[in-house]
Design a protein around this motif. Structure first.
Motif, PDB file in Angstrom:
ATOM      1  N   VAL A  48       1.053  -1.058   0.485  1.00  0.00           N
ATOM      2  CA  VAL A  48       0.196  -0.446   0.274  1.00  0.00           C
ATOM      3  C   VAL A  48       0.366   1.134  -0.179  1.00  0.00           C
ATOM      4  CG1 VAL A  48      -1.545  -1.178   0.969  1.00  0.00           C
ATOM      5  CG2 VAL A  48      -0.092   0.386   2.304  1.00  0.00           C
ATOM      6  N   SER A  49       2.127   0.649   0.319  1.00  0.00           N
ATOM      7  CA  SER A  49       2.786   2.157   0.257  1.00  0.00           C
ATOM      8  C   SER A  49       3.630   2.712  -1.266  1.00  0.00           C
ATOM      9  CB  SER A  49       4.280   2.221   1.485  1.00  0.00           C
ATOM     10  OG  SER A  49       5.335   0.877   0.319  1.00  0.00           O
ATOM     11  N   SER A  50       2.815   2.121  -2.049  1.00  0.00           N
ATOM     12  CA  SER A  50       3.214   2.097  -3.419  1.00  0.00           C
ATOM     13  C   SER A  50       2.808   3.474  -3.895  1.00  0.00           C
ATOM     14  CB  SER A  50       3.384   1.305  -3.990  1.00  0.00           C
ATOM     15  OG  SER A  50       3.025   1.550  -5.867  1.00  0.00           O
ATOM     16  N   LEU A  51       3.576   4.268  -4.121  1.00  0.00           N
ATOM     17  CA  LEU A  51       3.231   5.889  -5.068  1.00  0.00           C
ATOM     18  C   LEU A  51       2.500   5.808  -6.043  1.00  0.00           C
ATOM     19  CD1 LEU A  51       6.632   7.415  -4.818  1.00  0.00           C
ATOM     20  CD2 LEU A  51       4.649   7.907  -3.250  1.00  0.00           C
ATOM     21  N   ALA A  52       1.880   4.768  -6.884  1.00  0.00           N
ATOM     22  CA  ALA A  52       1.171   4.606  -7.474  1.00  0.00           C
ATOM     23  C   ALA A  52      -0.516   4.194  -7.233  1.00  0.00           C
ATOM     24  CB  ALA A  52       1.508   3.324  -8.658  1.00  0.00           C
ATOM     25  N   LEU A  53      -0.400   3.767  -6.329  1.00  0.00           N
ATOM     26  CA  LEU A  53      -1.580   3.452  -5.569  1.00  0.00           C
ATOM     27  C   LEU A  53      -1.410   4.333  -4.875  1.00  0.00           C
ATOM     28  CD1 LEU A  53      -0.936  -0.509  -4.288  1.00  0.00           C
ATOM     29  CD2 LEU A  53      -2.184  -0.037  -5.775  1.00  0.00           C
ATOM     30  N   VAL A 154      -4.468   1.846 -13.227  1.00  0.00           N
ATOM     31  CA  VAL A 154      -3.248   0.923 -12.391  1.00  0.00           C
ATOM     32  C   VAL A 154      -2.737  -0.111 -11.888  1.00  0.00           C
ATOM     33  CG1 VAL A 154      -2.463   2.621 -10.130  1.00  0.00           C
ATOM     34  CG2 VAL A 154      -3.695   4.002 -11.904  1.00  0.00           C
ATOM     35  N   ILE A 155      -3.648  -0.299 -10.823  1.00  0.00           N
ATOM     36  CA  ILE A 155      -3.358  -1.624 -10.738  1.00  0.00           C
ATOM     37  C   ILE A 155      -2.529  -3.029 -11.535  1.00  0.00           C
ATOM     38  CG2 ILE A 155      -4.591  -3.574  -9.781  1.00  0.00           C
ATOM     39  CD1 ILE A 155      -6.472  -1.577  -8.500  1.00  0.00           C
ATOM     40  N   TYR A 156      -3.561  -2.716 -12.994  1.00  0.00           N
ATOM     41  CA  TYR A 156      -2.763  -3.651 -13.923  1.00  0.00           C
ATOM     42  C   TYR A 156      -1.450  -3.826 -14.005  1.00  0.00           C
ATOM     43  CZ  TYR A 156      -2.896  -6.252 -18.229  1.00  0.00           C
ATOM     44  OH  TYR A 156      -2.212  -6.518 -19.439  1.00  0.00           O
ATOM     45  N   ALA A 157      -1.521  -1.996 -14.662  1.00  0.00           N
ATOM     46  CA  ALA A 157       0.484  -1.834 -14.265  1.00  0.00           C
ATOM     47  C   ALA A 157       0.997  -2.238 -13.771  1.00  0.00           C
ATOM     48  CB  ALA A 157       0.485  -0.772 -15.276  1.00  0.00           C
ATOM     49  N   ILE A 158       1.117  -2.440 -12.088  1.00  0.00           N
ATOM     50  CA  ILE A 158       1.883  -2.657 -11.108  1.00  0.00           C
ATOM     51  C   ILE A 158       2.156  -3.754 -11.461  1.00  0.00           C
ATOM     52  CG2 ILE A 158       1.778  -2.952  -8.596  1.00  0.00           C
ATOM     53  CD1 ILE A 158       0.349  -0.217  -8.513  1.00  0.00           C
ATOM     54  N   ILE A 159       1.133  -4.785 -10.975  1.00  0.00           N
ATOM     55  CA  ILE A 159       1.278  -6.078 -11.636  1.00  0.00           C
ATOM     56  C   ILE A 159       2.062  -6.370 -12.422  1.00  0.00           C
ATOM     57  CG2 ILE A 159      -0.685  -8.076 -12.197  1.00  0.00           C
ATOM     58  CD1 ILE A 159      -2.666  -6.915 -10.727  1.00  0.00           C
ATOM     59  N   VAL A 160       1.554  -6.311 -13.843  1.00  0.00           N
ATOM     60  CA  VAL A 160       2.424  -6.399 -15.138  1.00  0.00           C
ATOM     61  C   VAL A 160       3.775  -5.454 -15.237  1.00  0.00           C
ATOM     62  CG1 VAL A 160       0.289  -7.257 -16.377  1.00  0.00           C
ATOM     63  CG2 VAL A 160       1.671  -4.945 -16.686  1.00  0.00           C
ATOM     64  N   GLU A 161       3.862  -5.162 -14.551  1.00  0.00           N
ATOM     65  CA  GLU A 161       5.481  -4.060 -14.099  1.00  0.00           C
ATOM     66  C   GLU A 161       5.762  -3.157 -15.468  1.00  0.00           C
ATOM     67  OE1 GLU A 161       8.592  -6.426 -12.411  1.00  0.00           O
ATOM     68  OE2 GLU A 161       7.609  -7.249 -10.933  1.00  0.00           O
ATOM     69  N   GLN A 162       4.666  -2.787 -15.296  1.00  0.00           N
ATOM     70  CA  GLN A 162       4.854  -1.323 -16.844  1.00  0.00           C
ATOM     71  C   GLN A 162       5.118  -0.615 -16.267  1.00  0.00           C
ATOM     72  OE1 GLN A 162       5.841  -2.577 -19.679  1.00  0.00           O
ATOM     73  NE2 GLN A 162       5.803  -4.716 -19.337  1.00  0.00           N
ATOM     74  N   VAL A 164       3.074   3.003 -15.684  1.00  0.00           N
ATOM     75  CA  VAL A 164       1.429   3.336 -15.219  1.00  0.00           C
ATOM     76  C   VAL A 164       0.782   4.438 -15.734  1.00  0.00           C
ATOM     77  CG1 VAL A 164       0.363   4.510 -13.998  1.00  0.00           C
ATOM     78  CG2 VAL A 164       1.925   3.005 -12.705  1.00  0.00           C
ATOM     79  N   GLY A 165       1.706   5.483 -16.411  1.00  0.00           N
ATOM     80  CA  GLY A 165       1.545   6.969 -17.475  1.00  0.00           C
ATOM     81  C   GLY A 165       1.336   6.073 -18.865  1.00  0.00           C
ATOM     82  N   ALA A 166       2.074   5.534 -19.081  1.00  0.00           N
ATOM     83  CA  ALA A 166       2.121   4.904 -20.674  1.00  0.00           C
ATOM     84  C   ALA A 166       0.754   4.661 -20.631  1.00  0.00           C
ATOM     85  CB  ALA A 166       3.127   4.343 -20.965  1.00  0.00           C
ATOM     86  N   LEU A 167       0.782   3.396 -19.885  1.00  0.00           N
ATOM     87  CA  LEU A 167       0.111   3.217 -19.577  1.00  0.00           C
ATOM     88  C   LEU A 167      -2.310   3.301 -19.554  1.00  0.00           C
ATOM     89  CD1 LEU A 167      -0.976  -0.691 -20.028  1.00  0.00           C
ATOM     90  CD2 LEU A 167      -1.602  -0.936 -18.309  1.00  0.00           C
ATOM     91  N   LEU A 168      -2.169   4.537 -18.622  1.00  0.00           N
ATOM     92  CA  LEU A 168      -3.099   4.999 -18.613  1.00  0.00           C
ATOM     93  C   LEU A 168      -3.163   6.303 -19.701  1.00  0.00           C
ATOM     94  CD1 LEU A 168      -2.611   6.478 -15.253  1.00  0.00           C
ATOM     95  CD2 LEU A 168      -4.314   4.774 -16.167  1.00  0.00           C
TER      96      LEU A 168
END
Length: 220
Positions: A48-53, A154-162, A164-168
Protein backbone atom coordinates in the motif's frame (compact mmCIF):
# COMPACT_ATOMS: atom_id res chain seq x y z
CA UNK A 1 -17.51 -13.33 2.40
CA UNK A 2 -20.56 -15.63 2.38
CA UNK A 3 -21.20 -14.96 6.07
CA UNK A 4 -20.97 -11.20 5.55
CA UNK A 5 -17.34 -10.41 6.41
CA UNK A 6 -16.07 -7.41 4.46
CA UNK A 7 -13.82 -8.21 1.51
CA UNK A 8 -10.70 -6.59 2.99
CA UNK A 9 -10.96 -8.54 6.24
CA UNK A 10 -11.92 -11.77 4.48
CA UNK A 11 -8.84 -11.51 2.24
CA UNK A 12 -6.60 -10.63 5.21
CA UNK A 13 -7.83 -13.57 7.30
CA UNK A 14 -7.52 -16.01 4.41
CA UNK A 15 -4.04 -14.75 3.55
CA UNK A 16 -2.82 -14.95 7.14
CA UNK A 17 -4.16 -18.48 7.62
CA UNK A 18 -2.48 -19.46 4.38
CA UNK A 19 0.86 -18.12 5.61
CA UNK A 20 0.48 -19.99 8.90
CA UNK A 21 -0.34 -23.19 7.04
CA UNK A 22 2.63 -22.91 4.64
CA UNK A 23 5.27 -22.01 7.22
CA UNK A 24 3.92 -24.42 9.84
CA UNK A 25 4.44 -27.25 7.38
CA UNK A 26 8.07 -26.21 6.95
CA UNK A 27 9.09 -24.93 10.39
CA UNK A 28 6.54 -26.29 12.82
CA UNK A 29 3.51 -24.51 14.20
CA UNK A 30 5.20 -22.15 16.71
CA UNK A 31 7.97 -20.93 14.41
CA UNK A 32 5.62 -20.90 11.45
CA UNK A 33 3.15 -18.72 13.38
CA UNK A 34 5.87 -16.22 14.28
CA UNK A 35 7.10 -15.99 10.70
CA UNK A 36 3.53 -15.57 9.43
CA UNK A 37 2.89 -12.75 11.92
CA UNK A 38 6.07 -10.95 10.83
CA UNK A 39 5.21 -11.26 7.16
CA UNK A 40 1.63 -10.17 7.78
CA UNK A 41 2.99 -6.98 9.31
CA UNK A 42 5.40 -6.11 6.51
CA UNK A 43 3.82 -7.24 3.22
CA UNK A 44 0.63 -5.09 3.43
CA UNK A 45 2.68 -1.98 4.20
CA UNK A 46 5.07 -2.58 1.31
CA UNK A 47 2.14 -2.96 -1.09
CA UNK A 48 0.00 0.00 0.00
CA UNK A 49 2.99 2.34 0.30
CA UNK A 50 3.46 2.24 -3.48
CA UNK A 51 3.24 5.76 -4.89
CA UNK A 52 1.35 4.50 -7.93
CA UNK A 53 -1.48 3.20 -5.76
CA UNK A 54 -1.91 6.62 -4.18
CA UNK A 55 -3.48 7.73 -7.47
CA UNK A 56 -6.58 5.63 -6.83
CA UNK A 57 -8.02 7.26 -3.68
CA UNK A 58 -6.88 10.69 -4.88
CA UNK A 59 -8.88 10.60 -8.11
CA UNK A 60 -11.91 9.02 -6.44
CA UNK A 61 -11.82 11.88 -3.92
CA UNK A 62 -11.57 14.43 -6.73
CA UNK A 63 -14.56 12.81 -8.43
CA UNK A 64 -16.76 13.05 -5.35
CA UNK A 65 -15.63 16.64 -4.71
CA UNK A 66 -16.68 17.46 -8.27
CA UNK A 67 -20.06 15.84 -7.64
CA UNK A 68 -20.75 17.67 -4.38
CA UNK A 69 -19.59 20.96 -5.92
CA UNK A 70 -22.24 20.58 -8.61
CA UNK A 71 -19.75 20.35 -11.47
CA UNK A 72 -21.04 16.97 -12.63
CA UNK A 73 -24.55 18.38 -12.94
CA UNK A 74 -23.14 21.23 -15.03
CA UNK A 75 -21.44 18.69 -17.28
CA UNK A 76 -24.65 16.69 -17.66
CA UNK A 77 -26.68 19.82 -18.38
CA UNK A 78 -24.21 20.84 -21.10
CA UNK A 79 -24.38 17.39 -22.70
CA UNK A 80 -28.19 17.45 -22.54
CA UNK A 81 -28.47 20.81 -24.29
CA UNK A 82 -25.89 20.02 -26.99
CA UNK A 83 -26.80 16.41 -27.92
CA UNK A 84 -30.24 15.99 -26.37
CA UNK A 85 -31.91 16.70 -29.73
CA UNK A 86 -30.68 13.35 -31.06
CA UNK A 87 -32.97 10.29 -30.95
CA UNK A 88 -32.62 8.93 -27.43
CA UNK A 89 -30.83 12.16 -26.65
CA UNK A 90 -30.84 11.82 -22.87
CA UNK A 91 -29.11 8.47 -23.19
CA UNK A 92 -26.47 9.99 -25.47
CA UNK A 93 -26.02 12.89 -23.05
CA UNK A 94 -25.57 10.43 -20.20
CA UNK A 95 -22.91 8.48 -22.10
CA UNK A 96 -20.84 11.57 -22.90
CA UNK A 97 -21.19 13.08 -19.44
CA UNK A 98 -20.11 9.80 -17.81
CA UNK A 99 -17.10 9.81 -20.14
CA UNK A 100 -16.23 13.29 -18.93
CA UNK A 101 -16.62 12.30 -15.30
CA UNK A 102 -14.53 9.16 -15.91
CA UNK A 103 -11.65 11.44 -16.88
CA UNK A 104 -11.66 12.73 -13.30
CA UNK A 105 -12.87 9.95 -11.01
CA UNK A 106 -10.97 6.91 -12.35
CA UNK A 107 -13.50 4.54 -10.80
CA UNK A 108 -16.39 2.80 -12.57
CA UNK A 109 -18.40 2.37 -9.37
CA UNK A 110 -18.09 6.05 -8.46
CA UNK A 111 -19.09 7.12 -11.98
CA UNK A 112 -22.16 4.87 -12.00
CA UNK A 113 -23.16 5.94 -8.48
CA UNK A 114 -22.93 9.65 -9.29
CA UNK A 115 -24.92 9.52 -12.53
CA UNK A 116 -27.49 7.15 -11.10
CA UNK A 117 -28.50 10.14 -8.95
CA UNK A 118 -28.32 12.69 -11.76
CA UNK A 119 -29.26 11.05 -15.06
CA UNK A 120 -31.73 8.33 -14.09
CA UNK A 121 -34.32 10.69 -12.49
CA UNK A 122 -34.07 13.00 -15.52
CA UNK A 123 -34.70 10.14 -17.97
CA UNK A 124 -37.57 8.69 -15.94
CA UNK A 125 -39.18 12.13 -15.79
CA UNK A 126 -39.16 12.28 -19.60
CA UNK A 127 -40.68 8.82 -19.95
CA UNK A 128 -37.60 6.71 -20.65
CA UNK A 129 -37.74 3.04 -19.77
CA UNK A 130 -36.34 2.34 -16.32
CA UNK A 131 -34.23 -0.59 -17.53
CA UNK A 132 -32.78 1.49 -20.33
CA UNK A 133 -31.93 4.37 -17.97
CA UNK A 134 -30.14 2.05 -15.56
CA UNK A 135 -28.37 0.26 -18.42
CA UNK A 136 -27.03 3.48 -19.93
CA UNK A 137 -25.60 4.58 -16.59
CA UNK A 138 -24.03 1.16 -15.98
CA UNK A 139 -22.54 1.06 -19.49
CA UNK A 140 -21.25 4.61 -19.21
CA UNK A 141 -19.66 3.78 -15.88
CA UNK A 142 -17.47 1.15 -17.54
CA UNK A 143 -15.73 3.92 -19.48
CA UNK A 144 -13.87 4.80 -16.28
CA UNK A 145 -11.96 1.52 -16.61
CA UNK A 146 -10.36 2.79 -19.85
CA UNK A 147 -10.31 6.58 -19.83
CA UNK A 148 -7.39 7.85 -17.75
CA UNK A 149 -7.03 8.10 -14.82
CA UNK A 150 -8.28 4.52 -14.57
CA UNK A 151 -7.85 2.78 -11.22
CA UNK A 152 -8.01 -0.62 -12.93
CA UNK A 153 -5.23 0.31 -15.36
CA UNK A 154 -3.08 1.56 -12.47
CA UNK A 155 -3.42 -1.77 -10.68
CA UNK A 156 -2.85 -3.69 -13.93
CA UNK A 157 0.31 -1.68 -14.68
CA UNK A 158 1.71 -2.54 -11.24
CA UNK A 159 0.91 -6.24 -11.67
CA UNK A 160 2.58 -6.51 -15.10
CA UNK A 161 5.38 -4.11 -14.05
CA UNK A 162 4.76 -1.60 -16.83
CA UNK A 163 4.92 2.19 -16.84
CA UNK A 164 1.73 3.51 -15.25
CA UNK A 165 1.65 6.77 -17.21
CA UNK A 166 2.16 5.07 -20.56
CA UNK A 167 -0.57 2.52 -19.90
CA UNK A 168 -3.01 5.22 -18.78
CA UNK A 169 -2.42 7.23 -21.95
CA UNK A 170 -2.87 4.08 -24.03
CA UNK A 171 -6.38 3.71 -22.60
CA UNK A 172 -7.58 7.15 -23.74
CA UNK A 173 -8.29 6.33 -27.40
CA UNK A 174 -10.17 3.04 -26.69
CA UNK A 175 -12.22 4.86 -24.05
CA UNK A 176 -13.13 7.70 -26.42
CA UNK A 177 -14.05 5.25 -29.18
CA UNK A 178 -16.17 3.24 -26.74
CA UNK A 179 -18.08 6.40 -25.77
CA UNK A 180 -18.82 7.11 -29.44
CA UNK A 181 -19.95 3.52 -29.98
CA UNK A 182 -22.24 3.62 -26.94
CA UNK A 183 -23.73 6.92 -28.09
CA UNK A 184 -24.26 5.58 -31.61
CA UNK A 185 -25.89 2.45 -30.24
CA UNK A 186 -28.35 4.54 -28.23
CA UNK A 187 -29.28 6.52 -31.36
CA UNK A 188 -29.72 3.28 -33.35
CA UNK A 189 -32.01 1.78 -30.73
CA UNK A 190 -34.05 4.96 -30.55
CA UNK A 191 -34.49 4.96 -34.33
CA UNK A 192 -35.50 1.30 -34.57
CA UNK A 193 -37.82 1.09 -31.57
CA UNK A 194 -40.98 3.05 -30.94
CA UNK A 195 -41.38 5.08 -27.77
CA UNK A 196 -37.79 4.35 -26.84
CA UNK A 197 -37.19 7.77 -25.42
CA UNK A 198 -38.04 11.26 -26.64
CA UNK A 199 -35.33 13.68 -27.69
CA UNK A 200 -34.94 16.92 -25.75
CA UNK A 201 -35.41 19.92 -28.01
CA UNK A 202 -36.19 23.59 -27.60
CA UNK A 203 -32.79 24.83 -26.41
CA UNK A 204 -31.53 27.95 -28.10
CA UNK A 205 -27.90 28.47 -29.06
CA UNK A 206 -27.65 31.01 -26.24
CA UNK A 207 -28.83 28.43 -23.70
CA UNK A 208 -26.33 25.92 -25.06
CA UNK A 209 -23.40 28.29 -24.87
CA UNK A 210 -24.39 29.25 -21.32
CA UNK A 211 -23.47 25.73 -20.19
CA UNK A 212 -19.94 25.86 -21.58
CA UNK A 213 -18.30 27.86 -18.72
CA UNK A 214 -19.43 25.25 -16.15
CA UNK A 215 -18.29 22.38 -18.36
CA UNK A 216 -14.95 24.05 -19.04
CA UNK A 217 -14.46 24.71 -15.34
CA UNK A 218 -15.10 21.02 -14.71
CA UNK A 219 -12.54 19.96 -17.35
CA UNK A 220 -9.93 22.20 -15.76
Amino acid sequence: MIIGVRVAFAAAIAGFLGLVWIFSAKLGFERGLLVAIKMAGTIPHSKVSSLALSLIPTFILIGFLAYHAGLTRSLFEAAKRWVGWLPGGMGVATVFSTAGFAAVSGASVATSAVFARIAVPEMLKLGYDKRFAAGVVAAGGTLASLIPPSAILVIYAIIVEQDVGALLMAGFLPGAVSALIYGGLVVFLALTRKNFGPPVRGFTWKERFETLPGAMLYSQ
